[in-house]
Scaffold this motif. Structure first.
Motif, PDB file in Angstrom:
ATOM      1  N   GLU A  89       0.834  -1.211   0.000  1.00 13.00           N
ATOM      2  CA  GLU A  89       0.000   0.000   0.000  1.00 13.00           C
ATOM      3  C   GLU A  89       0.868   1.261   0.000  1.00 13.00           C
ATOM      4  OE1 GLU A  89      -3.199   0.123  -0.401  1.00 13.00           O
ATOM      5  OE2 GLU A  89      -3.604  -2.018  -0.242  1.00 13.00           O
TER       6      GLU A  89
ATOM      7  N   ARG B  60      -0.833   4.837  -1.094  1.00 11.30           N
ATOM      8  CA  ARG B  60      -2.044   4.803  -0.265  1.00 11.30           C
ATOM      9  C   ARG B  60      -1.601   4.732   1.204  1.00 11.30           C
ATOM     10  NH1 ARG B  60      -3.592   1.402  -4.796  1.00 11.30           N
ATOM     11  NH2 ARG B  60      -2.913  -0.457  -3.658  1.00 11.30           N
TER      12      ARG B  60
ATOM     13  N   GLU C 231      -4.014   3.469   4.049  1.00 14.60           N
ATOM     14  CA  GLU C 231      -4.144   2.010   4.067  1.00 14.60           C
ATOM     15  C   GLU C 231      -2.860   1.361   4.572  1.00 14.60           C
ATOM     16  OE1 GLU C 231      -6.894  -0.180   3.261  1.00 14.60           O
ATOM     17  OE2 GLU C 231      -7.635   1.778   3.888  1.00 14.60           O
TER      18      GLU C 231
END
Length: 294
Positions: free
Chosen positions: A144, A149, A152
């Motif tokens: 992630e 991201r 996350e």
């Protein structure tokens, strides 16, 4: 009869040596990754000589991971390729797939990464050991992070930390928190990492990276620059090429690519990431340069 006894003794000694190599290799990952890879290569050669299938597969898994983190991605690919179509035991296959998952994610091979994640989910219906459950969450956190991201990545790392006390989990959570700009979460992760009984030059260098990032988020830019320069030296000394590139990206993101030291770090990271074909991390660097003041 005497020859048979001699052969048995030699075989027993070789198997003892194989166990010793396996036992030493893991802890050395925290202290000297290059030596850990060398031990894994010795274990591979010995396992092949003895015809010990599981030892060969375990060694290939260690070589793949060690080669990945030290920036020798061709050797990581080669080690994974040596497994071929053979179906290893579930726990060994999990470890091999983690290496493949990281490579695919870093290269933005999204369909391959998704395929590997799906296979891992299947395997975890048969793998229940806590250390593997934690390892899955932490590898997912890195995947992630590579994709940018960071929320996350933080969530996966904290889940890994709660499933098994692990300094690595707090280091990963801290790195994600830094990129989120969450000073409180970064400080908390750093405290947990420093309080961990797990020691070694590798986790120590990553904790130093977190301290540099915390300085940057606190607005102490000049101190952060000095701290990042020291962290990059530590990571170079350890041969941790991937962590070095991530540190350089983080340096540019938090201190600002307009600072000469951060720009130089970003330029070095770009050359390294381009050589690896690490498109996911290059995309992060591109975004930083677009957002930089003219």
């Amino acid at each position: 009869f005497v020859d048979a006894i001699g052969s048995a003794i030699k075989d027993g000694l070789a198997r003892s040596e194989l166990r010793a190599l396996n036992n030493l290799g893991g802890p050395l990952e925290w202290e000297d990754p290059s030596r850990s890879i060398n031990l894994a290569r010795a274990g591979l050669e010995l396992g092949q000589r003895l015809g010990h299938r599981d030892a060969v597969l375990n060694a290939l898994s260690s070589i793949a991971y060690g080669s990945f983190i030290t920036g020798d991605w061709a050797s990581a690919d080669a080690a994974i390729g040596e497994v071929g179509d053979e179906e290893p035991p579930p726990t060994v296959e999990v470890q091999l797939l983690w290496g493949r998952w990281l490579l695919a994610a870093a290269r933005s091979e999204t369909s391959e990464a998704a395929r590997i994640e799906g296979r891992l989910e299947e395997l975890f219906t048969r793998v229940s050991q806590p250390q593997f459950q934690s390892g899955q969450l932490l590898t997912g956190s890195v995947v992630e992070y590579y994709a940018g991201r960071f929320g996350e990545a933080y969530r996966w790392a904290m889940a890994g930390a709660s499933s098994a006390a692990n300094r690595h989990a707090h280091n990963l959570a801290g790195r994600a928190a830094l990129r989120l700009g969450d000073l409180g979460a970064a400080r908390a992760a750093l405290r947990e990492a420093e309080a961990s009984p797990e020691r070694g030059r590798v986790p120590g260098a990553i904790a130093a990276d977190l301290r540099a990032g915390v300085l940057a988020l606190e607005g102490r830019a000049d101190e952060a620059v000095g701290a990042y320069v020291d962290v990059m030296r530590q990571l170079r000394d350890l041969g941790l090429a991937v962590d070095l590139a991530i540190c350089q990206l983080e340096f540019a993101a938090l201190v600002g690519i307009d600072r000469p030291e951060a720009r130089l770090a970003a330029e070095e990271a770009r050359a390294t990431l381009t050589r690896w074909g690490a498109r996911a991390l290059l995309a992060q660097l591109d975004a930083l340069e677009v957002a930089a003041p003219a």
